[in-house]
Design a protein around this motif. Structure first.
Motif, mmCIF file in Angstrom:
data_model
loop_
_atom_site.group_PDB
_atom_site.id
_atom_site.type_symbol
_atom_site.label_atom_id
_atom_site.label_comp_id
_atom_site.label_asym_id
_atom_site.label_seq_id
_atom_site.Cartn_x
_atom_site.Cartn_y
_atom_site.Cartn_z
ATOM 1 N N ILE A 186 -23.375 14.994 52.201
ATOM 2 C CA ILE A 186 -23.432 15.425 53.678
ATOM 3 C C ILE A 186 -23.115 14.434 54.732
ATOM 4 O O ILE A 186 -23.244 13.043 54.268
ATOM 5 N N ASP A 187 -22.392 14.414 55.680
ATOM 6 C CA ASP A 187 -22.027 13.631 56.634
ATOM 7 C C ASP A 187 -22.476 14.255 58.072
ATOM 8 O O ASP A 187 -21.947 15.298 58.324
ATOM 9 N N VAL A 188 -23.338 13.764 58.584
ATOM 10 C CA VAL A 188 -23.903 14.286 60.062
ATOM 11 C C VAL A 188 -22.980 13.728 61.053
ATOM 12 O O VAL A 188 -22.659 12.327 61.215
ATOM 13 N N LYS A 189 -22.225 14.694 61.622
ATOM 14 C CA LYS A 189 -21.163 14.062 62.713
ATOM 15 C C LYS A 189 -21.389 14.712 63.968
ATOM 16 O O LYS A 189 -21.990 15.921 64.054
ATOM 17 N N GLY A 190 -21.258 13.796 64.864
ATOM 18 C CA GLY A 190 -21.031 14.258 66.313
ATOM 19 C C GLY A 190 -19.954 14.326 66.875
ATOM 20 O O GLY A 190 -19.414 15.337 67.391
ATOM 21 N N VAL A 191 -18.919 13.448 66.416
ATOM 22 C CA VAL A 191 -17.458 13.388 66.697
ATOM 23 C C VAL A 191 -16.627 13.279 65.559
ATOM 24 O O VAL A 191 -16.887 12.369 64.889
ATOM 25 N N ARG A 192 -15.920 14.080 65.256
ATOM 26 C CA ARG A 192 -14.829 13.860 64.238
ATOM 27 C C ARG A 192 -13.532 13.134 64.602
ATOM 28 O O ARG A 192 -12.695 13.683 64.981
ATOM 29 N N THR A 193 -13.569 11.872 64.462
ATOM 30 C CA THR A 193 -12.632 10.921 64.789
ATOM 31 C C THR A 193 -11.537 10.950 63.775
ATOM 32 O O THR A 193 -11.711 11.627 62.649
ATOM 33 N N SER A 194 -10.325 10.579 64.189
ATOM 34 C CA SER A 194 -9.081 10.623 63.180
ATOM 35 C C SER A 194 -9.357 9.720 61.975
ATOM 36 O O SER A 194 -9.047 10.159 60.917
ATOM 37 N N GLU A 195 -10.008 8.686 62.236
ATOM 38 C CA GLU A 195 -10.174 7.884 61.032
ATOM 39 C C GLU A 195 -10.994 8.373 59.885
ATOM 40 O O GLU A 195 -10.761 8.439 58.810
ATOM 41 N N TYR A 196 -12.221 9.365 60.393
ATOM 42 C CA TYR A 196 -13.103 9.791 59.538
ATOM 43 C C TYR A 196 -12.435 11.044 59.035
ATOM 44 O O TYR A 196 -12.292 11.399 57.716
ATOM 45 N N ARG A 197 -11.334 11.804 59.576
ATOM 46 C CA ARG A 197 -10.685 12.978 58.988
ATOM 47 C C ARG A 197 -9.812 12.411 57.924
ATOM 48 O O ARG A 197 -9.682 12.994 56.832
ATOM 49 N N VAL A 198 -8.995 11.355 58.062
ATOM 50 C CA VAL A 198 -8.255 10.868 57.135
ATOM 51 C C VAL A 198 -9.073 10.351 55.776
ATOM 52 O O VAL A 198 -8.930 10.535 54.653
ATOM 53 N N LYS A 199 -10.362 9.825 56.108
ATOM 54 C CA LYS A 199 -11.111 9.014 54.875
ATOM 55 C C LYS A 199 -11.462 10.231 54.284
ATOM 56 O O LYS A 199 -11.960 10.233 52.974
ATOM 57 N N LYS A 200 -12.190 11.378 54.824
ATOM 58 C CA LYS A 200 -12.767 12.541 54.225
ATOM 59 C C LYS A 200 -11.598 13.203 53.276
ATOM 60 O O LYS A 200 -11.761 13.436 52.159
ATOM 61 N N LYS A 201 -10.222 13.347 53.983
ATOM 62 C CA LYS A 201 -9.427 13.839 52.981
ATOM 63 C C LYS A 201 -9.127 12.984 51.741
ATOM 64 O O LYS A 201 -8.788 13.516 50.456
ATOM 65 N N LEU A 202 -8.971 11.714 51.930
ATOM 66 C CA LEU A 202 -9.020 10.769 50.668
ATOM 67 C C LEU A 202 -9.992 10.781 49.613
ATOM 68 O O LEU A 202 -9.912 10.922 48.517
ATOM 69 N N VAL A 203 -11.345 10.476 50.082
ATOM 70 C CA VAL A 203 -12.508 11.004 49.373
ATOM 71 C C VAL A 203 -12.300 12.315 48.580
ATOM 72 O O VAL A 203 -12.383 12.210 47.221
ATOM 73 N N GLU A 204 -12.048 13.399 49.267
ATOM 74 C CA GLU A 204 -12.070 14.705 48.598
ATOM 75 C C GLU A 204 -10.799 14.831 47.670
ATOM 76 O O GLU A 204 -10.836 15.503 46.605
ATOM 77 N N HIS A 205 -9.671 14.086 47.887
ATOM 78 C CA HIS A 205 -8.754 14.042 46.848
ATOM 79 C C HIS A 205 -8.832 13.062 45.496
ATOM 80 O O HIS A 205 -8.628 13.512 44.536
ATOM 81 N N GLN A 206 -9.608 12.161 45.996
ATOM 82 C CA GLN A 206 -9.763 10.808 44.875
ATOM 83 C C GLN A 206 -11.232 11.449 43.789
ATOM 84 O O GLN A 206 -11.110 11.098 42.687
ATOM 85 N N TYR A 207 -12.119 12.038 44.497
ATOM 86 C CA TYR A 207 -13.222 12.425 43.997
ATOM 87 C C TYR A 207 -13.422 14.015 43.714
ATOM 88 O O TYR A 207 -12.859 14.697 44.600
ATOM 89 N N PRO A 208 -14.041 14.451 42.819
ATOM 90 C CA PRO A 208 -14.291 15.962 42.539
ATOM 91 C C PRO A 208 -15.352 16.324 43.439
ATOM 92 O O PRO A 208 -16.241 17.083 43.081
ATOM 93 N N ILE A 209 -15.357 16.419 44.715
ATOM 94 C CA ILE A 209 -16.495 16.562 45.635
ATOM 95 C C ILE A 209 -15.745 17.304 46.784
ATOM 96 O O ILE A 209 -14.660 16.992 47.064
ATOM 97 N N THR A 210 -16.617 17.606 47.749
ATOM 98 C CA THR A 210 -16.529 18.254 49.125
ATOM 99 C C THR A 210 -17.405 17.698 49.916
ATOM 100 O O THR A 210 -18.602 17.843 49.774
ATOM 101 N N ILE A 211 -17.223 17.372 51.115
ATOM 102 C CA ILE A 211 -17.777 16.543 51.900
ATOM 103 C C ILE A 211 -18.177 17.812 53.076
ATOM 104 O O ILE A 211 -17.443 18.350 53.757
ATOM 105 N N SER A 212 -19.579 17.880 53.032
ATOM 106 C CA SER A 212 -20.228 18.848 54.057
ATOM 107 C C SER A 212 -20.612 18.298 55.329
ATOM 108 O O SER A 212 -21.211 17.368 55.401
ATOM 109 N N GLU A 213 -20.275 18.862 56.676
ATOM 110 C CA GLU A 213 -20.512 18.264 57.836
ATOM 111 C C GLU A 213 -21.432 19.103 58.340
ATOM 112 O O GLU A 213 -21.576 20.353 58.259
ATOM 113 N N VAL A 214 -22.673 18.415 59.134
ATOM 114 C CA VAL A 214 -23.490 19.003 59.706
ATOM 115 C C VAL A 214 -23.697 18.550 61.278
ATOM 116 O O VAL A 214 -23.231 17.529 61.377
#
Length: 108
Positions: free
Chosen positions: A80-108
């Motif tokens: 879980i990632d609790v987001k107020g603002v989805r920054t461009s840095e966050y979006r890039v890291k999220k894609k990298l993590v989801e590519h590198q690890y067998p997970i999906t990050i849920s945003e709330v």
């Protein structure tokens, strides 16, 4: 007496307000509220356990830190990632993590 650095400190960039619950400092009221919700779900048995500030290491020495890793009683494990603002840095890291690890990050 306040130091010059303390006097000069700028307000948070995205308007978040740090909040302390149970001795833990959260980056926002929203994240603190989600923590309280998880504690309640843990008391009811829906959540077995959860971890805070879980690091995921990426190539190039980059690190992404998820707000929560939640283990549900039904066997589901959710990042879980609790987001107020989805920054461009966050979006890039999220894609990298989801590519590198067998997970999906849920945003709330």
């Amino acid at each position: 007496m306040l130091t010059y650095k303390q006097l000069r400190k700028a307000p948070p960039k995205y308007g978040n307000k740090k909040t302390v619950i149970d001795g833990f400092t959260f980056d926002s009221k929203k994240e603190a509220a989600y923590y309280s919700q998880l504690k309640l779900q843990q008391r009811t048995g829906e959540v077995v356990m959860f971890l805070r500030q879980v690091p995921f290491h990426l190539p190039g020495g980059v690190k992404y830190v998820a707000d929560f890793l939640v283990f549900y009683a039904n066997g589901d494990v959710v990042v879980i990632d609790v987001k107020g603002v989805r920054t461009s840095e966050y979006r890039v890291k999220k894609k990298l993590v989801e590519h590198q690890y067998p997970i999906t990050i849920s945003e709330v």
